[in-house]
Design a protein around this motif. Sequence first.
Motif, PDB file in Angstrom:
ATOM      1  N   LEU A   1      -3.176  11.874  11.139  1.00  0.00           N
ATOM      2  CA  LEU A   1      -3.232  13.077  12.060  1.00  0.00           C
ATOM      3  C   LEU A   1      -3.914  14.259  11.357  1.00  0.00           C
ATOM      4  CD1 LEU A   1       0.135  12.950  13.745  1.00  0.00           C
ATOM      5  CD2 LEU A   1      -1.705  12.079  14.899  1.00  0.00           C
ATOM      6  N   THR A   2      -3.800  14.382  10.253  1.00  0.00           N
ATOM      7  CA  THR A   2      -4.546  15.532   9.790  1.00  0.00           C
ATOM      8  C   THR A   2      -6.027  15.132   9.575  1.00  0.00           C
ATOM      9  OG1 THR A   2      -3.775  15.020   7.320  1.00  0.00           O
ATOM     10  CG2 THR A   2      -2.615  16.810   8.919  1.00  0.00           C
ATOM     11  N   ILE A   3      -6.344  13.928   9.225  1.00  0.00           N
ATOM     12  CA  ILE A   3      -7.647  13.220   8.894  1.00  0.00           C
ATOM     13  C   ILE A   3      -8.486  13.367  10.088  1.00  0.00           C
ATOM     14  CG2 ILE A   3      -8.862  11.202   8.194  1.00  0.00           C
ATOM     15  CD1 ILE A   3      -6.514  10.616   6.487  1.00  0.00           C
ATOM     16  N   LYS A   4      -7.734  12.915  11.257  1.00  0.00           N
ATOM     17  CA  LYS A   4      -8.301  12.613  12.490  1.00  0.00           C
ATOM     18  C   LYS A   4      -8.759  14.328  13.042  1.00  0.00           C
ATOM     19  CE  LYS A   4      -7.202   9.530  15.614  1.00  0.00           C
ATOM     20  NZ  LYS A   4      -6.175   8.677  16.326  1.00  0.00           N
ATOM     21  N   ALA A   5      -7.880  15.138  12.756  1.00  0.00           N
ATOM     22  CA  ALA A   5      -8.092  16.492  13.196  1.00  0.00           C
ATOM     23  C   ALA A   5      -9.313  17.016  12.498  1.00  0.00           C
ATOM     24  CB  ALA A   5      -6.640  17.282  13.003  1.00  0.00           C
ATOM     25  N   PHE A   6      -9.239  16.604  11.260  1.00  0.00           N
ATOM     26  CA  PHE A   6     -10.137  17.195  10.351  1.00  0.00           C
ATOM     27  C   PHE A   6     -11.688  16.809  10.788  1.00  0.00           C
ATOM     28  CE2 PHE A   6     -13.385  16.130   6.837  1.00  0.00           C
ATOM     29  CZ  PHE A   6     -13.538  17.298   6.320  1.00  0.00           C
TER      30      PHE A   6
ATOM     31  N   VAL B   1     -18.939  12.138   4.370  1.00  0.00           N
ATOM     32  CA  VAL B   1     -19.287  12.762   2.950  1.00  0.00           C
ATOM     33  C   VAL B   1     -18.290  13.964   2.512  1.00  0.00           C
ATOM     34  CG1 VAL B   1     -20.884  13.712   1.535  1.00  0.00           C
ATOM     35  CG2 VAL B   1     -21.329  11.623   2.644  1.00  0.00           C
ATOM     36  N   SER B   2     -18.218  14.763   3.229  1.00  0.00           N
ATOM     37  CA  SER B   2     -17.466  16.086   3.265  1.00  0.00           C
ATOM     38  C   SER B   2     -15.987  15.695   2.887  1.00  0.00           C
ATOM     39  CB  SER B   2     -17.523  16.931   4.456  1.00  0.00           C
ATOM     40  OG  SER B   2     -16.822  18.065   4.175  1.00  0.00           O
ATOM     41  N   PHE B   3     -15.475  14.672   3.786  1.00  0.00           N
ATOM     42  CA  PHE B   3     -14.053  14.238   3.810  1.00  0.00           C
ATOM     43  C   PHE B   3     -14.012  13.642   2.663  1.00  0.00           C
ATOM     44  CE2 PHE B   3     -11.168  10.524   4.392  1.00  0.00           C
ATOM     45  CZ  PHE B   3     -10.124  11.421   4.481  1.00  0.00           C
ATOM     46  N   TRP B   4     -14.562  12.733   2.029  1.00  0.00           N
ATOM     47  CA  TRP B   4     -14.421  11.976   1.009  1.00  0.00           C
ATOM     48  C   TRP B   4     -14.146  12.963  -0.400  1.00  0.00           C
ATOM     49  CZ3 TRP B   4     -12.465   7.693  -0.478  1.00  0.00           C
ATOM     50  CH2 TRP B   4     -12.767   7.123  -1.952  1.00  0.00           C
ATOM     51  N   GLU B   5     -15.141  14.231  -0.383  1.00  0.00           N
ATOM     52  CA  GLU B   5     -14.953  14.958  -1.291  1.00  0.00           C
ATOM     53  C   GLU B   5     -13.787  15.802  -1.342  1.00  0.00           C
ATOM     54  OE1 GLU B   5     -18.512  17.483  -0.938  1.00  0.00           O
ATOM     55  OE2 GLU B   5     -19.629  16.051  -1.535  1.00  0.00           O
ATOM     56  N   GLN B   6     -12.868  15.895  -0.422  1.00  0.00           N
ATOM     57  CA  GLN B   6     -11.669  16.622  -0.393  1.00  0.00           C
ATOM     58  C   GLN B   6     -10.609  15.794   0.304  1.00  0.00           C
ATOM     59  OE1 GLN B   6     -12.101  19.949   2.602  1.00  0.00           O
ATOM     60  NE2 GLN B   6     -14.150  19.186   3.031  1.00  0.00           N
ATOM     61  N   ARG B   7     -10.721  14.437   0.233  1.00  0.00           N
ATOM     62  CA  ARG B   7      -9.671  13.495   0.604  1.00  0.00           C
ATOM     63  C   ARG B   7      -8.142  13.630   0.153  1.00  0.00           C
ATOM     64  NH1 ARG B   7     -12.613  11.300  -3.210  1.00  0.00           N
ATOM     65  NH2 ARG B   7     -11.599   9.859  -4.740  1.00  0.00           N
ATOM     66  N   MET B   8      -8.086  14.250  -0.947  1.00  0.00           N
ATOM     67  CA  MET B   8      -6.667  14.313  -1.638  1.00  0.00           C
ATOM     68  C   MET B   8      -5.979  15.485  -0.693  1.00  0.00           C
ATOM     69  SD  MET B   8      -6.561  11.836  -3.361  1.00  0.00           S
ATOM     70  CE  MET B   8      -7.425  10.814  -4.501  1.00  0.00           C
TER      71      MET B   8
END
Length: 187
Positions: free
Chosen positions: A70-75, A57-64
Amino acid sequence: MITNEQKYIDNIADKGVRNKKDLDVFFNQYYAVFVSFACRYCLNEEEARDIVQDVFVSFWEQRMNFTSILTIKAFFYRSISNRILNYLRHEEVKSRYAESQLKKIQSEEFIQESVIREEVSCMIHKKIKELTPREQEVILLSLQNKSNQEIADLLSLSVPTVKTHKMHAYARLRAELEELRFLLLIL
């Protein structure tokens, strides 16, 4: 032959997660991996799933803000780790609080205070039942921290009438409970 899912994975790797379809593919690809990672912190699977879902949910809010896989998985790994550590700290605080409360309620002093409080409450309510019905209503509402105006509104009385009922009721209760007051001072 490249499947549609592989195309989406490649797209995510190049551009990040931009829409719901990208998120669905990413979720299907990595959710179990992230839950497994969370379970390594000695969480049960339900707690791990909750934390991973919160991170999604947190990721979806700041996905842009993310442009590569790599940065997504690190996040995700960092966010899951941080949330787990916060969860474990919170559980530790809850455990210490529960332990201190357990010590408190096991103490002889707490037991005595509780018994006295219950006995006094019982005696007071018994004496309240000896008041007139209207005085009982006024006093019981007053014990619920209702203001004179609120009591007057609830009982369709005027504020001076409520004050009069309270005055008479408290005078009778003081007289009836005088020995109790003296006993409480001794304790």
